[in-house]
Motif scaffolding. Structure first.
Motif, mmCIF file in Angstrom:
data_model
loop_
_atom_site.group_PDB
_atom_site.id
_atom_site.type_symbol
_atom_site.label_atom_id
_atom_site.label_comp_id
_atom_site.label_asym_id
_atom_site.label_seq_id
_atom_site.Cartn_x
_atom_site.Cartn_y
_atom_site.Cartn_z
ATOM 1 N N ARG A 229 1.011 -1.192 -0.086
ATOM 2 C CA ARG A 229 0.183 0.126 -0.131
ATOM 3 C C ARG A 229 0.802 1.128 -0.049
ATOM 4 N NH1 ARG A 229 -4.162 -2.011 -2.251
ATOM 5 N NH2 ARG A 229 -5.020 -3.737 -0.978
ATOM 6 N N GLY A 230 0.362 2.379 -0.457
ATOM 7 C CA GLY A 230 0.899 3.620 -0.299
ATOM 8 C C GLY A 230 1.071 4.186 1.174
ATOM 9 N N PRO A 231 1.730 5.200 1.211
ATOM 10 C CA PRO A 231 1.827 5.979 2.594
ATOM 11 C C PRO A 231 0.704 6.100 3.370
ATOM 12 C CG PRO A 231 3.229 7.020 0.635
ATOM 13 C CD PRO A 231 2.253 6.170 0.140
ATOM 14 N N GLY A 232 0.613 5.828 4.572
ATOM 15 C CA GLY A 232 -0.486 5.922 5.637
ATOM 16 C C GLY A 232 -1.541 5.040 5.322
ATOM 17 N N ARG A 233 -1.282 4.027 4.704
ATOM 18 C CA ARG A 233 -2.414 3.108 4.569
ATOM 19 C C ARG A 233 -2.297 1.834 5.567
ATOM 20 N NH1 ARG A 233 -4.777 3.033 -0.678
ATOM 21 N NH2 ARG A 233 -6.130 1.482 0.199
ATOM 22 N N ALA A 234 -3.552 1.523 6.325
ATOM 23 C CA ALA A 234 -3.077 0.706 7.379
ATOM 24 C C ALA A 234 -3.451 -0.676 6.920
ATOM 25 C CB ALA A 234 -4.685 0.831 8.409
ATOM 26 N N ASP A 249 5.312 3.604 4.592
ATOM 27 C CA ASP A 249 6.156 4.533 4.903
ATOM 28 C C ASP A 249 6.664 4.225 6.304
ATOM 29 O OD1 ASP A 249 4.459 6.414 6.998
ATOM 30 O OD2 ASP A 249 3.244 5.605 5.188
ATOM 31 N N PRO A 250 7.581 4.690 6.914
ATOM 32 C CA PRO A 250 8.079 4.339 8.283
ATOM 33 C C PRO A 250 7.373 4.893 9.289
ATOM 34 C CG PRO A 250 9.553 5.898 7.136
ATOM 35 C CD PRO A 250 8.718 5.603 5.999
ATOM 36 N N GLY A 251 6.532 5.913 9.035
ATOM 37 C CA GLY A 251 5.598 6.331 10.174
ATOM 38 C C GLY A 251 4.613 5.553 10.434
ATOM 39 N N ILE A 252 3.947 5.212 9.540
ATOM 40 C CA ILE A 252 2.787 4.051 9.688
ATOM 41 C C ILE A 252 3.119 2.931 10.264
ATOM 42 C CG2 ILE A 252 2.523 3.195 7.419
ATOM 43 C CD1 ILE A 252 -0.481 4.027 9.440
ATOM 44 N N TYR A 253 4.424 2.274 9.865
ATOM 45 C CA TYR A 253 4.826 1.239 10.533
ATOM 46 C C TYR A 253 5.358 1.197 11.965
ATOM 47 C CZ TYR A 253 8.045 -2.742 11.114
ATOM 48 O OH TYR A 253 8.393 -3.983 11.513
ATOM 49 N N ALA A 254 6.001 2.583 12.435
ATOM 50 C CA ALA A 254 6.152 2.670 13.746
ATOM 51 C C ALA A 254 5.005 2.576 14.652
ATOM 52 C CB ALA A 254 6.927 4.021 13.784
ATOM 53 N N ALA A 255 3.730 3.273 13.993
ATOM 54 C CA ALA A 255 2.781 3.624 14.764
ATOM 55 C C ALA A 255 1.989 2.283 14.686
ATOM 56 C CB ALA A 255 1.555 4.511 13.937
ATOM 57 N N LEU A 256 2.148 1.043 13.847
ATOM 58 C CA LEU A 256 1.344 -0.050 13.766
ATOM 59 C C LEU A 256 2.374 -1.111 13.789
ATOM 60 C CD1 LEU A 256 -1.855 1.068 11.552
ATOM 61 C CD2 LEU A 256 -1.666 0.495 14.214
ATOM 62 N N GLU A 257 3.433 -1.127 14.212
ATOM 63 C CA GLU A 257 4.511 -2.272 14.127
ATOM 64 C C GLU A 257 3.791 -3.622 14.220
ATOM 65 O OE1 GLU A 257 9.055 -3.384 15.460
ATOM 66 O OE2 GLU A 257 8.024 -1.457 16.168
ATOM 67 N N GLY A 264 8.251 -1.229 4.446
ATOM 68 C CA GLY A 264 8.610 -1.024 2.885
ATOM 69 C C GLY A 264 9.716 -0.204 2.668
ATOM 70 N N SER A 265 10.131 0.684 3.659
ATOM 71 C CA SER A 265 11.290 1.770 3.317
ATOM 72 C C SER A 265 12.441 0.873 3.514
ATOM 73 C CB SER A 265 10.816 2.787 4.425
ATOM 74 O OG SER A 265 11.195 2.450 5.717
ATOM 75 N N SER A 266 12.653 0.160 4.175
ATOM 76 C CA SER A 266 13.806 -0.792 4.486
ATOM 77 C C SER A 266 13.936 -2.066 3.716
ATOM 78 C CB SER A 266 14.102 -0.740 5.736
ATOM 79 O OG SER A 266 13.027 -1.661 6.698
ATOM 80 N N ALA A 267 12.744 -2.760 3.547
ATOM 81 C CA ALA A 267 12.526 -4.001 2.937
ATOM 82 C C ALA A 267 12.470 -4.133 1.571
ATOM 83 C CB ALA A 267 11.505 -4.877 3.476
ATOM 84 N N GLY A 268 13.457 -4.738 1.060
ATOM 85 C CA GLY A 268 13.436 -4.698 -0.585
ATOM 86 C C GLY A 268 12.558 -5.869 -1.166
ATOM 87 N N ALA A 269 12.566 -6.176 -2.483
ATOM 88 C CA ALA A 269 11.790 -7.222 -2.954
ATOM 89 C C ALA A 269 12.325 -8.852 -2.406
ATOM 90 C CB ALA A 269 11.767 -7.003 -4.572
ATOM 91 N N GLU A 270 13.521 -8.875 -2.688
ATOM 92 C CA GLU A 270 14.072 -10.050 -2.062
ATOM 93 C C GLU A 270 13.640 -10.311 -0.621
ATOM 94 O OE1 GLU A 270 15.529 -12.241 -3.819
ATOM 95 O OE2 GLU A 270 15.221 -11.238 -5.658
#
Length: 304
Positions: A229-234, A249-257, A264-270
């Protein structure tokens, strides 16, 4: 090094990553009864707002959605719960599911004399079907038996890289994107709603948006779904299959880890692809751990 999948071989030859008994109401009016039956161990009940007061192509579209979810390889057996006076008739739905090669039982509320009698019969059916499924052992197979579903807002770099990584590895990939984004996948075959995914990369039509896409991908035979999903999507789950939720985005990940599987900001396709294999082989996703059983259909007409 070769990668091995471990799953349950279905009667139609496909491989399931999960082994659910699906309790499927043929109409919204049977939701509560289906939920009570679904409290039986080993069962997964869904609730929805469909099956009555529908007309024309919308009836056929809804029936295809029910049939696709019920015959997905992650489902080993189905209990259809009918009221008796619905537009999408439960007996017909059960027959269609059986013709698709699926184990199926039917219970009718009006036929059996009410809710509690139907719950008793439904729970007995779940127990019988569960015993049959337990007799089916795990088998090993290659990546060519994997159908990866990708639910996305459009053709982002992350979506393209994951789809290509899966294709190169030998898996089939089916994409669900909003109608306006289908043109971004020029050259990829478009499959009808409820049709099996094509070899390589294909796109399912009328998939809708958000969690609606999960039902469309299940109907195409996806055993594992990646939600990009795009930024901010739950994050959201699905009733009968694992959804690997990748934060936009890292913000939504931090809020709902706890509720995402990857950032997705740090994990690549592999990274995502490796998790897909682990999830197919039994690792639970965040949505499975929290019991997210979303079952949302993209409708093509209003209920009358």
């Amino acid at each position: 090094m070769s990668v091995t999948l471990r799953g349950r071989r279905r009667r139609d030859g496909r491989l399931g990553a999960r082994n659910h008994v699906l309790v499927l109401p043929s109409v919204v009016c049977a939701n509560q009864t289906a939920t009570l039956i679904g409290s039986e161990p080993g069962a997964v009940a869904v609730v929805h707002q469909h099956g009555c007061g529908q007309v024309g192509d919308d009836v056929a579209h809804t029936e295809r959605a029910f049939l696709g979810s019920a015959t997905n390889p992650n489902v080993g057996a189905v209990v259809v719960v009918s009221l008796g006076c619905e537009t999408i008739q439960g007996r017909r739905l059960a027959r269609l599911i059986e013709r698709g090669g699926q184990r199926v039982a039917f219970v009718g509320i009006q036929q059996l004399g009410g809710t509690f009698k139907t719950v008793d019969h439904g729970r007995l059916a779940v127990g019988r079907l569960r015993a049959e499924l337990e007799a089916d052992g795990l088998v090993e197979a290659g990546l060519e038996e994997l159908v990866l579903g990708i639910a996305a807002d459009g053709a982002t770099r992350a979506v393209r890289e994951l789809a290509e990584a899966a294709r190169i590895a030998g898996a089939s990939v089916v994409l669900a994107v909003p109608e306006g984004a289908r043109g971004d996948w020029e050259g990829a075959p478009v499959i009808g709603y409820g049709q099996a995914a094509a070899a390589g990369i294909s796109v399912v039509e009328q998939a809708g948006e958000g969690t609606e896409q999960h039902l469309a991908l299940a109907g195409a035979g996806a055993q594992v779904i990646v939600s990009l999903r795009g930024p901010g999507r739950a994050p959201q789950g699905f009733a009968t299959g694992p959804v690997l939720a990748v934060a936009g985005d890292p913000g939504i990940y931090a809020a709902l880890e706890d509720d995402f599987d990857l950032d997705g900001s740090s994990a690549g396709a592999e990274d995502v692809w490796r998790r897909v294999i682990s999830v197919f082989n039994g690792e639970q996703t965040a949505s499975e751990k929290r019991g997210a059983r979303d079952f949302v259909l993209h409708r093509i007409a209003r209920t009358m």
